[in-house]
Design an enzyme around this catalytic site. Sequence first.
Site, PDB file in Angstrom:
ATOM      1  N   GLY A  71       0.821  -1.271   0.066  1.00 39.02           N
ATOM      2  CA  GLY A  71       0.104  -0.008   0.001  1.00 39.02           C
ATOM      3  C   GLY A  71       0.743   1.180   0.097  1.00 39.02           C
ATOM      4  O   GLY A  71       0.661   2.335  -0.716  1.00 39.02           O
ATOM      5  N   THR A  72       2.073   1.253   0.649  1.00 36.23           N
ATOM      6  CA  THR A  72       2.728   2.537   0.706  1.00 36.23           C
ATOM      7  C   THR A  72       3.356   2.849  -0.584  1.00 36.23           C
ATOM      8  O   THR A  72       3.001   4.051  -0.971  1.00 36.23           O
ATOM      9  CB  THR A  72       3.946   2.212   1.840  1.00 36.23           C
ATOM     10  N   ASN A 138      -7.642   3.820   9.188  1.00 36.31           N
ATOM     11  CA  ASN A 138      -7.052   2.691   9.994  1.00 36.31           C
ATOM     12  C   ASN A 138      -7.318   3.073  11.572  1.00 36.31           C
ATOM     13  O   ASN A 138      -7.225   1.663  11.991  1.00 36.31           O
ATOM     14  CB  ASN A 138      -5.258   2.592   9.299  1.00 36.31           C
ATOM     15  N   GLN A 166      -7.577  -0.193   3.937  1.00 37.58           N
ATOM     16  CA  GLN A 166      -8.537  -0.727   5.204  1.00 37.58           C
ATOM     17  C   GLN A 166      -9.890  -1.053   4.583  1.00 37.58           C
ATOM     18  O   GLN A 166     -10.841  -1.744   5.511  1.00 37.58           O
ATOM     19  CB  GLN A 166      -8.493   0.153   6.114  1.00 37.58           C
ATOM     20  N   SER A 186      -3.618  -2.943  -0.424  1.00 35.42           N
ATOM     21  CA  SER A 186      -2.486  -3.884   0.345  1.00 35.42           C
ATOM     22  C   SER A 186      -2.771  -5.332   0.390  1.00 35.42           C
ATOM     23  O   SER A 186      -4.076  -5.356   1.032  1.00 35.42           O
ATOM     24  CB  SER A 186      -2.009  -3.164   1.524  1.00 35.42           C
ATOM     25  N   ALA A 187      -1.963  -6.277   0.249  1.00 32.72           N
ATOM     26  CA  ALA A 187      -2.440  -7.618   0.199  1.00 32.72           C
ATOM     27  C   ALA A 187      -2.435  -7.981   1.698  1.00 32.72           C
ATOM     28  O   ALA A 187      -3.579  -8.885   2.071  1.00 32.72           O
ATOM     29  CB  ALA A 187      -1.379  -8.520  -0.628  1.00 32.72           C
ATOM     30  N   HIS A 188      -1.753  -7.538   2.586  1.00 28.68           N
ATOM     31  CA  HIS A 188      -1.622  -8.013   3.860  1.00 28.68           C
ATOM     32  C   HIS A 188      -2.808  -7.690   4.745  1.00 28.68           C
ATOM     33  O   HIS A 188      -2.940  -8.326   5.740  1.00 28.68           O
ATOM     34  CB  HIS A 188      -0.506  -8.032   4.463  1.00 28.68           C
ATOM     35  N   THR A 224      11.262  -7.156 -11.819  1.00 25.82           N
ATOM     36  CA  THR A 224      10.570  -8.389 -11.695  1.00 25.82           C
ATOM     37  C   THR A 224       9.642  -8.756 -10.879  1.00 25.82           C
ATOM     38  O   THR A 224       9.808  -8.369  -9.726  1.00 25.82           O
ATOM     39  CB  THR A 224      11.794  -9.501 -11.589  1.00 25.82           C
ATOM     40  N   CYS A 311       3.304   1.777  14.679  1.00 25.18           N
ATOM     41  CA  CYS A 311       4.445   2.507  14.193  1.00 25.18           C
ATOM     42  C   CYS A 311       5.568   1.875  13.977  1.00 25.18           C
ATOM     43  O   CYS A 311       5.903   0.684  14.894  1.00 25.18           O
ATOM     44  CB  CYS A 311       4.978   3.668  15.242  1.00 25.18           C
TER      45      CYS A 311
HETATM   46  N1  PLP Z   1      -2.915   2.864   3.863  1.00 24.29           N
HETATM   47  C1  PLP Z   1      -3.442   2.409   5.079  1.00 24.29           C
HETATM   48  C2  PLP Z   1      -4.825   3.167   5.586  1.00 24.29           C
HETATM   49  C3  PLP Z   1      -2.997   1.467   6.172  1.00 24.29           C
HETATM   50  O1  PLP Z   1      -3.548   1.218   7.224  1.00 24.29           O
HETATM   51  C4  PLP Z   1      -1.597   0.943   5.718  1.00 24.29           C
HETATM   52  C5  PLP Z   1      -0.903   0.014   6.779  1.00 24.29           C
HETATM   53  O2  PLP Z   1      -1.251  -0.017   7.838  1.00 24.29           O
HETATM   54  C6  PLP Z   1      -1.009   1.409   4.501  1.00 24.29           C
HETATM   55  C7  PLP Z   1      -1.436   2.190   3.801  1.00 24.29           C
HETATM   56  C8  PLP Z   1       0.356   0.804   3.924  1.00 24.29           C
HETATM   57  O3  PLP Z   1       0.241  -0.245   3.630  1.00 24.29           O
HETATM   58  P1  PLP Z   1       1.630  -1.478   3.249  1.00 24.29           P
HETATM   59  O4  PLP Z   1       1.783  -1.919   4.931  1.00 24.29           O
HETATM   60  O5  PLP Z   1       0.955  -2.565   2.271  1.00 24.29           O
HETATM   61  O6  PLP Z   1       2.533  -0.553   2.840  1.00 24.29           O
END
Ligand code: PLP
Length: 370
Positions: A71-72, A138, A166, A186-188, A224, A311
């Site tokens: 996600g980041t 989140n 989220q 984000s997959a996780h 890749t 954090c």
């Molecule tokens: N955006 C939101 C709202 C999140 O809660 C998070 C992770 O906590 C992220 C982005 C970041 O995702 P990732 O951990 O896959 O980089």
Amino acid sequence: MPPVSYLDWNAGAPMRSRARAALLAALERAGNPSSVHGPGREARRLVEDARAAVGALVGAPARSVVFTSGGTEANALALCGLALPVAVSAVEHASVLDARDDAIRLPVDGDGIVSLPALAALLAGRGPMLVSVMAANNETGVVQPLRDVADLVHAHGGLLHCDAVQAAGRIPLDMRALGIDLLSLSAHKIGGPQGAGALVLADQGGLRAMLRGGGQEGGLRAGTENVAGISAFGAAAREAGAEAAGFAALAALRDGLVGACRAAAPETVAIAARAPRIANTACLSLPGAEAATIVMAMDLAGFAISAGAACSSGKVRPSHVLAAMGLAPEIRSGAVRVSLGPAISLDEAGRFAGEWGRIAARVRDARAAA
Ligand code: PLP
């Protein structure tokens, strides 16, 4: 000690068994998806199957999905890849807030909902902008009025980016119906592995890659592909999409847990409890307490929860979300996030509330003695 009750699904959902199976199966294979031979084509098939599943989760065609490391990175690609001035809501995840130094921050109301009048006033004075407003927060779970935001942004010729990390699999998300131009996943957070994510694009025009050189992902993200992670992400997306409608049922359990906590400690503040929220998330505060102390006491009692934003350093930072909502410092300092998964039992919720009451009593005693 009882087994750990994992109530921190917003930090990361446990891996789904189908995602794990897809991950392991892909790891067993050789093959680079860019190679033209059989093993390469097989790796490509895994990536493309996942692309279709991830797109379907948000009502988008496979070709609109750009895989990233999470996600980041998806947020950074969206915010840094377009040559537009940027505005972001003040309650965004740090990966959005910190992506661009020149981003203008949009205020939110007491529930953390972005101010539409402030957005309208900002847009009126400028040319087209890229506006980033998340689908669900989140820390509090609060859901934003995305369609209204999109209408305003589009009326001024701009684009809407939405961090849906989220919200995916938790509320219905149809990119086109909501008017979202770029959407991060984000997959996780949906039961896939860490280290995989996606930026979904309504239109690929104008976006410039941050990672360049290899031509992968339609030239928008060189390197890749993480075939195993992406394949598992696809498996998780398929299941999460199928379950999204049932997710709303968690609200009854969440509200029951919050009610029991309030009964055990009447000073408990349930933050944004009347705002529209994703069903699994509660942000609770014991005014005057330290969130880190609550998290540690809960950990000792077998409950895994978070203090505001989790954090990376393991330290508790003051929550910019709760500050933007204008909450009093003593409410902010004692605020923790409880984020449930579908497996929570009534018994766990009851034990949690019992522990909450004991922690609150200790906080009261300490304040009386001070
Ligand atoms: N955006 C939101 C709202 C999140 O809660 C998070 C992770 O906590 C992220 C982005 C970041 O995702 P990732 O951990 O896959 O980089």
